[in-house]
Scaffold this active site. Sequence first.
Site, mmCIF file in Angstrom:
data_model
loop_
_atom_site.group_PDB
_atom_site.id
_atom_site.type_symbol
_atom_site.label_atom_id
_atom_site.label_comp_id
_atom_site.label_asym_id
_atom_site.label_seq_id
_atom_site.Cartn_x
_atom_site.Cartn_y
_atom_site.Cartn_z
ATOM 1 N N ARG A 46 0.820 -1.286 0.012
ATOM 2 C CA ARG A 46 0.062 0.240 0.065
ATOM 3 C C ARG A 46 0.747 1.060 0.049
ATOM 4 N NH1 ARG A 46 -3.360 -1.804 4.808
ATOM 5 N NH2 ARG A 46 -1.353 -2.035 5.488
ATOM 6 N N ASP A 183 7.768 -22.842 6.592
ATOM 7 C CA ASP A 183 8.243 -22.890 8.012
ATOM 8 C C ASP A 183 9.825 -22.875 7.921
ATOM 9 O OD1 ASP A 183 9.330 -24.036 10.265
ATOM 10 O OD2 ASP A 183 7.300 -24.534 10.832
ATOM 11 N N HIS A 184 10.208 -21.774 7.989
ATOM 12 C CA HIS A 184 11.891 -21.712 7.757
ATOM 13 C C HIS A 184 12.816 -22.791 8.343
ATOM 14 C CE1 HIS A 184 12.305 -19.175 11.413
ATOM 15 N NE2 HIS A 184 13.556 -19.403 11.239
ATOM 16 N N LYS A 188 16.460 -25.472 7.065
ATOM 17 C CA LYS A 188 17.630 -25.369 7.484
ATOM 18 C C LYS A 188 18.233 -26.987 7.300
ATOM 19 C CE LYS A 188 16.410 -22.748 11.540
ATOM 20 N NZ LYS A 188 17.180 -21.597 11.444
ATOM 21 N N GLU A 222 16.753 -18.757 22.774
ATOM 22 C CA GLU A 222 17.352 -17.539 21.780
ATOM 23 C C GLU A 222 17.816 -16.607 22.946
ATOM 24 O OE1 GLU A 222 15.069 -16.105 18.245
ATOM 25 O OE2 GLU A 222 13.319 -16.982 19.455
ATOM 26 N N ASP A 241 4.414 -18.827 18.798
ATOM 27 C CA ASP A 241 5.298 -18.497 17.807
ATOM 28 C C ASP A 241 6.486 -19.445 17.423
ATOM 29 O OD1 ASP A 241 6.908 -16.125 16.602
ATOM 30 O OD2 ASP A 241 8.265 -16.440 18.139
ATOM 31 N N HIS A 246 7.692 -24.537 14.304
ATOM 32 C CA HIS A 246 8.932 -25.101 14.193
ATOM 33 C C HIS A 246 9.308 -26.176 14.898
ATOM 34 C CE1 HIS A 246 9.233 -21.329 12.058
ATOM 35 N NE2 HIS A 246 9.646 -20.563 13.052
HETATM 36 C C1 BG6 Z 1 10.434 -16.910 14.004
HETATM 37 C C2 BG6 Z 1 9.662 -16.340 15.326
HETATM 38 O O1 BG6 Z 1 9.506 -17.910 13.359
HETATM 39 O O2 BG6 Z 1 11.556 -17.717 14.279
HETATM 40 C C3 BG6 Z 1 10.774 -15.478 15.971
HETATM 41 O O3 BG6 Z 1 8.768 -15.727 15.032
HETATM 42 C C4 BG6 Z 1 12.239 -16.345 16.244
HETATM 43 O O4 BG6 Z 1 10.429 -15.274 17.366
HETATM 44 C C5 BG6 Z 1 12.729 -16.929 14.886
HETATM 45 O O5 BG6 Z 1 13.204 -15.376 16.832
HETATM 46 C C6 BG6 Z 1 13.826 -17.866 15.200
HETATM 47 O O6 BG6 Z 1 14.555 -18.295 13.974
HETATM 48 P P1 BG6 Z 1 15.958 -18.788 13.786
HETATM 49 O O7 BG6 Z 1 15.945 -19.286 12.311
HETATM 50 O O8 BG6 Z 1 16.543 -17.718 14.125
HETATM 51 O O9 BG6 Z 1 16.135 -19.872 14.995
#
Ligand code: BG6
Length: 497
Positions: A46, A183-184, A188, A222, A241, A246
């Site tokens: 936007r 889902d990143h 990995k 983290e 989250d 994950h």
């Molecule tokens: C994200 C979360 O999906 O993954 C974050 O929303 C988190 O809160 C992050 O910090 C962690 O990803 P990675 O790859 O740094 O472990």
Amino acid sequence: KKTDNQMLVIFGASGDLTARKLIPSLFNLYLADQLPENFVILGVSRSDLTDEAFRDRVVYDSEYLKQKTKDLDDGRVKGFVDKLYYEDLGDSYDTDYAPLRKRVEALKEKHNTSGNIIYYLSTPPTLYETVSHNLSNAGMNTQNNGWKRLIVEKPFGYSLETAQELNKGLHKYFKEHQIYRIDHYLGKETVQNLLVTRFSNSIFEPLWNRNYIQHVEITNAESVGAEKRGGYYDKSGALRDMFQNHLLQLVSLVVMEPPIGADAEEIRNEKVKALKSLRLMTKDKELFENTIRAQYVASKVDGKAVKGYRDEEGVDSNSTTETYAAIKFYVDNWRWHGVPFYVRTAKRMPTKVTEIVIHFKKPHHQIFKGSEMQEMDNKLIIRIQPDEGILIKFGVKVPGQGFKVERANLDFYYASLAETYVMEAYERLLLDAMQGDATLYARADEVEAAWEFVDPILNYWNSGKDVRMYGYAAGAWGPENADGLIEGDGYWRNPSE
Ligand code: BG6
């Protein structure tokens, strides 16, 4: 694998994810010659931006690319920048997409990208259905002149019910095989390697069951806190989250049965079965005994004062959102009967680390006695990040008289494969979607199965019943009470200690 000529349309292009992850990943793919010959990226949002302004913003102004581009000759940067365009949607995503369609058509002609399009939704999730609906109204989801794919970012719903609604909403306009839920963690390398470790070796899988495994422990720590995302995080919390997506993805890869083959459907079928076999906790007593939530409180980390969670920007000062979650659960199937799983995730821990520890049972008859023996169980540690690798802990004899046993390590570090370029998660996942490979994307039924397990925990925590919210000092390994959770099986492995 072949990558068709195509166009990538990013909704939410002026947002953080586009600058921080998507554009840098696409740039790396470009530098590695992985993008198709005819390829265009069209940013949509936007904000009132021209193509030039968008390019400046995501390439020249972005902190993430500055490092990368500073030593490159302009030709390479320009070659990438020339692929970037921008289209302003006006005041709202809920509008007529006819002008957008015109722009897409024009770019398609100009760059000969064919009718293949990926729509990447990097907007707030409340807009996923709106955008899909408007794409459909403008006839932009039809596949008769090239394939159409939709990538969606998490969160996929906020609960089981909202996840089901979201899936239903998307399915009105796109078929399941067109939808790529990112889902990143699945991008990995070390996460994918779990499949290879288990199913391409003959020394692990025979032991991978209740006969030999005492318990499974997964830690995701983290060191950062809520950072600038307090507003989002406070409505989400550690369980939504990290755990629902994950960590349950990691659990499903540890738990799953061997798939018949390595294609997307076979692997995901087994993952769904794994998630469905998690024992649901529904009674208050079991939820009380097996779940722990906590928030970090103000403390000093490395001599510096660190705010407590409730004092973070965007966070309610009476917030009951957890920044720490530890869950003990069982898997009700043949392989895992009676084996406890301990999974914890938290912000503001002493370090950043994700690892899976398979704790093997002690030998059933101990012949070497003595205090050292207490510690001598075998462990397989799968280090997801950092220091990606695999570690086996086993006992060896200390040279000399008697049979004193000491623990030794057998290590493999990915870094030792120095020649190989390890793609970043987003690079890998984007390239997979561009090639139509959904193996590392979450299917609708997977997401729903994960919510089914998480929902009762969230409901219990939010029930207003007397559920404790513990505190832990920022920079510590969580609340002491979490020790009680794992007590029967020893203690948490705190990786940096
Ligand atoms: C994200 C979360 O999906 O993954 C974050 O929303 C988190 O809160 C992050 O910090 C962690 O990803 P990675 O790859 O740094 O472990």
